[in-house]
Design a protein around this motif. Structure first.
Motif, PDB file in Angstrom:
ATOM      1  N   LEU B 189       0.823  -1.213   0.000  1.00 55.65           N
ATOM      2  CA  LEU B 189       0.000   0.000   0.000  1.00 55.65           C
ATOM      3  C   LEU B 189       0.856   1.263   0.000  1.00 55.65           C
ATOM      4  CD1 LEU B 189      -2.895  -0.870   2.466  1.00 55.65           C
ATOM      5  CD2 LEU B 189      -3.078  -0.422   0.026  1.00 55.65           C
ATOM      6  N   ALA B 190       2.052   1.155   0.557  1.00 52.14           N
ATOM      7  CA  ALA B 190       2.889   2.352   0.667  1.00 52.14           C
ATOM      8  C   ALA B 190       3.608   2.670  -0.641  1.00 52.14           C
ATOM      9  CB  ALA B 190       3.904   2.181   1.779  1.00 52.14           C
ATOM     10  N   VAL B 191       3.439   1.841  -1.622  1.00 51.46           N
ATOM     11  CA  VAL B 191       4.025   1.991  -2.971  1.00 51.46           C
ATOM     12  C   VAL B 191       5.419   2.631  -2.955  1.00 51.46           C
ATOM     13  CG1 VAL B 191       1.914   2.007  -4.346  1.00 51.46           C
ATOM     14  CG2 VAL B 191       2.645   4.114  -3.274  1.00 51.46           C
ATOM     15  N   GLY B 192       6.268   2.056  -2.127  1.00 44.86           N
ATOM     16  CA  GLY B 192       7.668   2.485  -2.146  1.00 44.86           C
ATOM     17  C   GLY B 192       7.899   3.921  -1.755  1.00 44.86           C
ATOM     18  N   TRP B 193       7.106   4.410  -0.829  1.00 45.28           N
ATOM     19  CA  TRP B 193       7.262   5.798  -0.383  1.00 45.28           C
ATOM     20  C   TRP B 193       8.534   5.926   0.445  1.00 45.28           C
ATOM     21  CZ3 TRP B 193       5.167  10.393  -1.361  1.00 45.28           C
ATOM     22  CH2 TRP B 193       5.399  11.424  -0.448  1.00 45.28           C
ATOM     23  N   ARG B 194       9.407   6.843   0.041  1.00 46.77           N
ATOM     24  CA  ARG B 194      10.653   7.049   0.772  1.00 46.77           C
ATOM     25  C   ARG B 194      10.776   8.479   1.267  1.00 46.77           C
ATOM     26  NH1 ARG B 194      11.021   2.824   2.213  1.00 46.77           N
ATOM     27  NH2 ARG B 194      11.554   1.011   0.968  1.00 46.77           N
ATOM     28  N   ASN B 195       9.732   9.245   1.049  1.00 44.49           N
ATOM     29  CA  ASN B 195       9.713  10.625   1.504  1.00 44.49           C
ATOM     30  C   ASN B 195      10.801  11.469   0.856  1.00 44.49           C
ATOM     31  OD1 ASN B 195       8.607  12.712   2.803  1.00 44.49           O
ATOM     32  ND2 ASN B 195       9.514  12.297   4.804  1.00 44.49           N
ATOM     33  N   THR B 196      11.099  11.210  -0.387  1.00 43.55           N
ATOM     34  CA  THR B 196      12.044  12.059  -1.101  1.00 43.55           C
ATOM     35  C   THR B 196      11.311  13.326  -1.520  1.00 43.55           C
ATOM     36  OG1 THR B 196      11.465  11.118  -3.225  1.00 43.55           O
ATOM     37  CG2 THR B 196      13.237  10.047  -2.018  1.00 43.55           C
ATOM     38  N   PRO B 197      12.036  14.417  -1.709  1.00 44.42           N
ATOM     39  CA  PRO B 197      11.386  15.663  -2.129  1.00 44.42           C
ATOM     40  C   PRO B 197      10.605  15.468  -3.425  1.00 44.42           C
ATOM     41  CG  PRO B 197      13.684  16.048  -1.574  1.00 44.42           C
ATOM     42  CD  PRO B 197      13.484  14.573  -1.509  1.00 44.42           C
ATOM     43  N   GLU B 198      11.185  14.688  -4.314  1.00 40.65           N
ATOM     44  CA  GLU B 198      10.537  14.392  -5.590  1.00 40.65           C
ATOM     45  C   GLU B 198       9.160  13.758  -5.346  1.00 40.65           C
ATOM     46  OE1 GLU B 198      11.583  14.562  -8.802  1.00 40.65           O
ATOM     47  OE2 GLU B 198       9.986  13.320  -9.670  1.00 40.65           O
ATOM     48  N   GLN B 199       9.134  12.738  -4.492  1.00 41.06           N
ATOM     49  CA  GLN B 199       7.874  12.049  -4.194  1.00 41.06           C
ATOM     50  C   GLN B 199       6.891  12.994  -3.541  1.00 41.06           C
ATOM     51  OE1 GLN B 199       9.285   8.739  -1.870  1.00 41.06           O
ATOM     52  NE2 GLN B 199       8.826   7.302  -3.525  1.00 41.06           N
ATOM     53  N   ARG B 200       7.399  13.782  -2.636  1.00 36.11           N
ATOM     54  CA  ARG B 200       6.548  14.726  -1.925  1.00 36.11           C
ATOM     55  C   ARG B 200       5.884  15.693  -2.899  1.00 36.11           C
ATOM     56  NH1 ARG B 200       6.477  16.746   3.740  1.00 36.11           N
ATOM     57  NH2 ARG B 200       7.113  14.928   4.883  1.00 36.11           N
ATOM     58  N   HIS B 201       6.717  16.184  -3.790  1.00 37.41           N
ATOM     59  CA  HIS B 201       6.222  17.143  -4.760  1.00 37.41           C
ATOM     60  C   HIS B 201       5.093  16.523  -5.581  1.00 37.41           C
ATOM     61  CE1 HIS B 201       6.180  20.358  -7.643  1.00 37.41           C
ATOM     62  NE2 HIS B 201       6.342  19.477  -8.627  1.00 37.41           N
ATOM     63  N   ARG B 202       5.360  15.306  -6.053  1.00 39.67           N
ATOM     64  CA  ARG B 202       4.358  14.624  -6.878  1.00 39.67           C
ATOM     65  C   ARG B 202       3.082  14.384  -6.091  1.00 39.67           C
ATOM     66  NH1 ARG B 202       7.327   9.955  -9.674  1.00 39.67           N
ATOM     67  NH2 ARG B 202       8.843  11.051 -10.957  1.00 39.67           N
ATOM     68  N   LEU B 203       3.256  13.971  -4.859  1.00 41.88           N
ATOM     69  CA  LEU B 203       2.075  13.658  -4.048  1.00 41.88           C
ATOM     70  C   LEU B 203       1.237  14.924  -3.829  1.00 41.88           C
ATOM     71  CD1 LEU B 203       0.634  11.438  -2.404  1.00 41.88           C
ATOM     72  CD2 LEU B 203       1.819  12.315  -0.404  1.00 41.88           C
ATOM     73  N   GLU B 204       1.917  15.994  -3.458  1.00 40.76           N
ATOM     74  CA  GLU B 204       1.189  17.249  -3.228  1.00 40.76           C
ATOM     75  C   GLU B 204       0.397  17.630  -4.471  1.00 40.76           C
ATOM     76  OE1 GLU B 204       1.096  18.991  -0.495  1.00 40.76           O
ATOM     77  OE2 GLU B 204       2.913  18.634   0.700  1.00 40.76           O
ATOM     78  N   LYS B 205       1.024  17.443  -5.599  1.00 38.26           N
ATOM     79  CA  LYS B 205       0.381  17.814  -6.857  1.00 38.26           C
ATOM     80  C   LYS B 205      -0.869  16.947  -7.087  1.00 38.26           C
ATOM     81  CE  LYS B 205       1.943  19.112 -11.438  1.00 38.26           C
ATOM     82  NZ  LYS B 205       3.049  18.983 -12.388  1.00 38.26           N
ATOM     83  N   ALA B 206      -0.679  15.642  -6.888  1.00 42.41           N
ATOM     84  CA  ALA B 206      -1.800  14.720  -7.117  1.00 42.41           C
ATOM     85  C   ALA B 206      -2.956  15.050  -6.175  1.00 42.41           C
ATOM     86  CB  ALA B 206      -1.337  13.287  -6.906  1.00 42.41           C
TER      87      ALA B 206
END
Ligand code: SF4
Ligand code: SF4
Ligand code: SF4
Lengths: 321, 468
Positions: B189-206
């Motif tokens: 369920l966590a789909v490889g979340w590593r809390n990188t800035p890149e991931q954060r940015h994408r998540l915020e956008k989504a």
């Protein structure tokens, strides 16, 4: 002048905007778009009176499009109180269709007259041309057939009762349980034209005896009316008959001041009334004799019962008649 | 700087994740009770399937009953989530952060339960697939299906997206004794979340995109629910304002439901620190706005029909205002509008109990109001005959009880697999508050306790700051 032109320009632009919006709205509210309706038959044209009729209600050309129409002459309808019987049209319909107990597909209502008297109003399903019930059905279980009759496919109906909400005449009935029908009903060949036996969990109503009409036979109710107050006809052929006389439909309606019930709703019923209160059979408007209830010869409770918890025993309903 | 924030987080994590790790006996007993109610409702449904809808109090005249009332009610409270998490997110009301997760959960659970209701109400539920096989776009019921399924899908996504970092957190915090399957599920369920800035940015956008998308869907849902009624020629239903009326009613009861859920979980899950009086007060004001608009629309609705007094409307108004249903109608007015308004406006006594009482009253009154919209309209005769009658039977009451029990049950289970407050979002809030504090007070890194205390107080300060 320039002012005017400007105005015109603006007007056109606004109109374009408006119509784009309207187009979207039309797609979203498509009851207005019969083309989207997959099952609605080729649109039945509503012709004006044609006078070259062959004066035949027989089957004739099977490809001919009919526009079945009923006329009720209220001058002749006395609610069957003068013969001290339940309304014979209702009775004939029940007997012919093994209608579950409590369902009067053609129901006689007492209508109050201004002076305190009463007239009677037989009400079958009006087979509305702009039928609200057809518009709202989510699965096209209720539809117009090619002759304009509103039918129900009980093998498709999901029992949502949306159509009952839509019908402004309260002409639809629900089969709340497995219907109690006499054994001979089981022999019937079910078709949407002759929905016998009734199907549990689906909606049912008068369907103009559509299985008879193409064979030139009159509906049970028309044939069963001892006063000959009911007429069945075809607007395309411009004739109608009550079994003893044949009339030219258009003229008959015009000359007898025909009206339709709740005309203002725009549902365009295919049932017309000729005003009256049974005077042809010496029923006075002030006649106090009430309607009699039709009978269901095979007995049963109808849908007038409840199921108890745990024991699953039947208990009669206290709330309803 | 880093360790201090971590420790601030730790307290938050401990409180948020604690209910997931520890389960008390009373929880099990409560769940058992709920399961029993649902099972009884299931038995009632079996009875209904076996014998048909004759087991209900509905008949040809009043052919819809409390199943449809429940349908409108549950779809109504599902608007809690959208309002809080989407509208408040879009308008950047930062105080919403700790309650978004609960609001979204209400949405998902309420739509699921609500969507079952029309199926339970169907005469031939086994033919529900006909809606897809033969579906006609002209029917308001099909609009319902389309909008409700999109709303459910959208809300699930919207519940899931902001939960990813928390799911990752749980994946990382799973104890050694956690079963392999549990670990696998959380990892997946966590789909490889590593809390990188890149991931954060994408998540915020989504999340941002979803927040904007879900609002029109939510509005459309309750609009088309109202169209089921207002597309007919019936007194009380034949109304152009029904779409708005239902949407506002939905937001109204949605906020009320959220207040109830907040109050309960705050108490039982010890979230006092994160869900504060301020949240109740702000939501209370939002509820007051919804209440006033709903009041305005109600008055408009009855005034315009009552002034013209078409005969069927006259019958309906008589039923509602002085007749058979008058008791319920005035209950709605007093308990659903007057008392809650007074409770919100008159600021006497502690705010949380006040809001809780108001919310409970509003929800009860709104259920009654939906009943009043549905049933009396059907009682009014459309042809010259008698008024219809309707009294729900044990089958209907049992299924209704089961629906409410199932709502609570799913919620209780949800609360065991996912933290009730969005840990990472609250942490982010605290982080920014922390920044402010750190800049003001130059201090070397202290002990763990100090830092922990500071994290908490920083959050508090941050809250107060936004409050003013
Ligand atoms: S009378 Fe009612 S059931 Fe019959 S066609 Fe008209 S709307 Fe439909
Ligand atoms: S009850 Fe049957 S006929 Fe009526 S709208 Fe529903 S599916 Fe169509
Ligand atoms: S036309 Fe046929 S179905 Fe309709 S009321 Fe008459 S007998 Fe009954």
């Amino acid at each position: 002048m320039p002012d005017k032109q400007d105005g015109k320009k603006l007007g056109r632009r606004q109109f374009l905007k408006w119509s784009a919006g309207a187009g979207l709205a039309a797609v979203l509210s498509s009851p207005f778009l019969p083309v989207l309706n997959p099952v609605k038959a080729a649109n039945v044209p509503l012709p004006g009176p044609s006078h070259d009729t062959s004066h035949s209600n027989e089957g004739g050309d099977p490809k001919k499009v009919r526009a079945w129409t009923m006329v009720v002459d209220l001058k002749k309808c006395d609610g069957c109180v003068t013969i001290d019987a339940p309304p014979q049209c209702t009775q004939a319909c029940i007997d012919g269709h093994f209608a579950p107990k409590g369902q009067e597909w053609i129901q006689i209502f007492g209508v109050d007259l201004p002076g305190g008297g009463q007239s009677f109003l037989p009400v079958p399903c009006y087979q509305c041309e702009n039928a609200p019930c057809v518009n709202v059905c989510p699965v096209a279980a209720t539809y117009h057939n090619e002759d304009g009759v509103v039918l129900i496919d009980h093998k498709r109906c999901i029992g949502c009762r949306m159509c009952m909400a839509a019908c402004p005449y309260h002409r639809r009935f629900f089969n709340w349980a497995a219907p109690e029908v006499p054994p001979e009903a089981a022999l019937a060949h079910y078709s949407p034209l002759y929905p016998v036996p009734a199907v549990k969990g689906t909606v049912i109503k008068c369907m103009f005896c559509a299985h008879f009409l193409r064979d030139g036979k009159l509906p049970y109710c028309v044939a069963g009316c001892p006063m000959k107050a009911l007429y069945m006809g075809d607007r395309n052929e411009d004739i109608a008959s009550n079994g003893v006389e044949v009339v030219q439909l258009s003229k008959f309606l015009d000359e007898n001041d025909a009206f339709r019930w709740k005309e203002g709703l725009g549902t365009q019923p295919r049932v017309w009334y000729l005003p009256g209160h049974g005077q042809n059979f010496n029923r006075h408007a002030s006649d106090p004799r009430p309607l009699k209830r039709p009978v269901w010869n095979w007995g049963g409770d109808g849908y007038n019962y409840q199921i108890e918890p745990l024991t699953w025993k039947r208990r009669p309903n206290e709330t309803k008649d | 700087m880093r360790p201090r924030i971590e420790t601030g987080h730790r307290r938050l994590e401990r409180i948020a994740l604690d209910p997931l790790a520890r389960t008390t006996t009373s929880y099990y007993l409560f769940v058992l009770f709920l399961v029993a109610v649902v099972a009884w409702g299931f038995y009632a449904y079996v009875t209904q399937i076996r014998w048909g809808l004759v087991t209900t109090g509905m008949r040809d005249q009043v052919f819809w009953g409390i199943y449809m009332v429940n349908f409108v009610f549950f779809i109504g409270i599902s608007h809690a989530g959208t309002l809080i998490s989407a509208i408040l997110r879009v308008t950047q009301a930062s105080w919403r952060t700790p309650i978004t997760r609960m609001a979204e959960m209400i949405t998902v659970v309420a739509i699921s339960i609500g969507a079952l209701m029309p199926i339970i109400d169907m005469g031939r539920p086994e033919r529900v697939w006909h809606m897809i096989a033969f579906g006609r776009f002209q029917s308001p019921l099909l609009w319902d299906i389309i909008s409700i399924t999109s709303y459910l899908t959208g809300s699930l996504v919207y519940l899931y997206l902001p939960a990813i970092p928390d799911l990752a957190l749980m994946r990382d915090r799973l104890g050694r004794d956690a079963s392999a399957i549990k670990r696998k599920i959380y990892t997946w369920l966590a789909v490889g979340w590593r809390n990188t800035p890149e991931q954060r940015h994408r998540l915020e956008k989504a999340i941002g995109i979803m927040a904007v998308t879900i609002i029109p869907i939510a509005v459309s849902v309750h609009t088309v629910v109202s169209y089921v009624f207002s597309m007919t020629l019936r007194p009380g239903w034949n109304s152009t304002v029904f779409g708005v009326y239902f949407v506002i009613g939905a937001i109204f009861s949605g906020i009320a439901s959220l207040l109830i859920v907040m109050a309960l979980f705050r108490k039982f899950y010890h979230l006092e620190e994160f869900i504060t009086a301020r949240h109740f007060r702000n939501l209370g004001y939002l509820m007051l706005v919804a209440l006033l608009v709903y009041f305005y629309l109600t008055v408009g609705e009855y005034l315009t029909t009552g002034y013209k007094l078409e005969i069927e409307d006259k019958h309906l108004l008589e039923l509602l205002l002085v007749g058979e249903s008058a008791g319920w109608f005035w209950f709605f007015v007093v308990a659903g509008l007057v008392i809650p308004a007074v409770l919100i406006i008159v600021r006497r006594g502690p705010v949380i109990p006040r809001m809780l009482i108001a919310a409970v009253l509003v929800n009860a009154a709104m259920w009654v109001k939906r009943f009043l919209i549905l049933v009396p309209s059907l009682q009014v005769p459309l042809m010259p005959f008698e008024f219809g009658a309707y009294r729900p039977t044990w089958v209907e009451w049992s299924i209704t009880a089961a629906a409410f029990a199932a709502f609570i049950l799913i919620f209780a289970i949800f609360a065991k697999v996912m933290p009730l407050i969005s840990v990472w979002e609250v942490a982010e809030e605290m982080e920014s508050a922390e920044h402010a504090t750190l800049e003001a007070v130059e201090r070397p890194s202290g002990t763990l306790e100090e830092a922990e205390g500071m994290g908490g107080s920083a959050a508090q300060r941050r809250l107060e700051e936004t409050q003013s």
